[in-house]
Design an enzyme around this catalytic site. Structure first.
Site, PDB file in Angstrom:
ATOM      1  N   CYS A 104     -48.786  42.901  41.823  1.00 15.39           N
ATOM      2  CA  CYS A 104     -47.739  42.311  40.869  1.00 15.39           C
ATOM      3  C   CYS A 104     -47.219  41.025  41.127  1.00 15.39           C
ATOM      4  O   CYS A 104     -47.398  39.991  40.453  1.00 15.39           O
ATOM      5  CB  CYS A 104     -46.397  43.470  40.540  1.00 15.39           C
ATOM      6  SG  CYS A 104     -46.966  44.930  39.944  1.00 15.39           S
ATOM      7  N   CYS A 145     -45.085  45.678  43.586  1.00 17.10           N
ATOM      8  CA  CYS A 145     -46.206  45.775  44.745  1.00 17.10           C
ATOM      9  C   CYS A 145     -46.871  44.373  44.746  1.00 17.10           C
ATOM     10  O   CYS A 145     -46.642  43.479  44.062  1.00 17.10           O
ATOM     11  CB  CYS A 145     -47.179  46.865  44.186  1.00 17.10           C
ATOM     12  SG  CYS A 145     -48.070  46.187  42.723  1.00 17.10           S
TER      13      CYS A 145
END
Length: 104
Positions: free
Chosen positions: A35, A32
């Site tokens: 991250c 995501c």
């Protein structure tokens, strides 16, 4: 008994025969935006410290759970979870890397 290497304790920094040497720095998360931001900040921190810039991004939730991480993103240094559930800034990553490597 250390038959076939079983039962033999592994010393810190010693490679397990037949397995790849693990990456020293890992980002755990699904891929995501959070991250990816943690990974980018970690790369900047590694560059600032003149450390090897290779980072493994682990997206397999079974492997992530194996680290005991329940919230991502998480940062792992030398197989120790140093942060989870937060996007660290570059400066925060620098502090954690120094601490983990005994430079602080």
């Amino acid at each position: 008994m250390a038959l076939f290497g079983l039962g033999k304790k592994q010393k810190k920094g010693e490679e397990v025969q037949g397995k790849e040497s693990p990456s020293a720095v890992k980002v755990l998360g699904s891929g995501c935006a959070s991250c990816n931001q943690l990974e980018a900040n970690t790369k900047q921190a590694l560059a600032e410290l003149s450390m090897d810039g290779s980072i493994e991004h682990v997206t397999d939730f079974v492997k992530i759970a194996g680290y005991g991480v329940m919230t991502t993103p998480a940062l792992v240094v030398d197989e120790v979870v140093v942060s989870s559930g937060k996007v660290l800034s570059k400066d925060e990553v620098v502090v954690l890397l120094k601490k983990a490597r005994g430079l602080a």
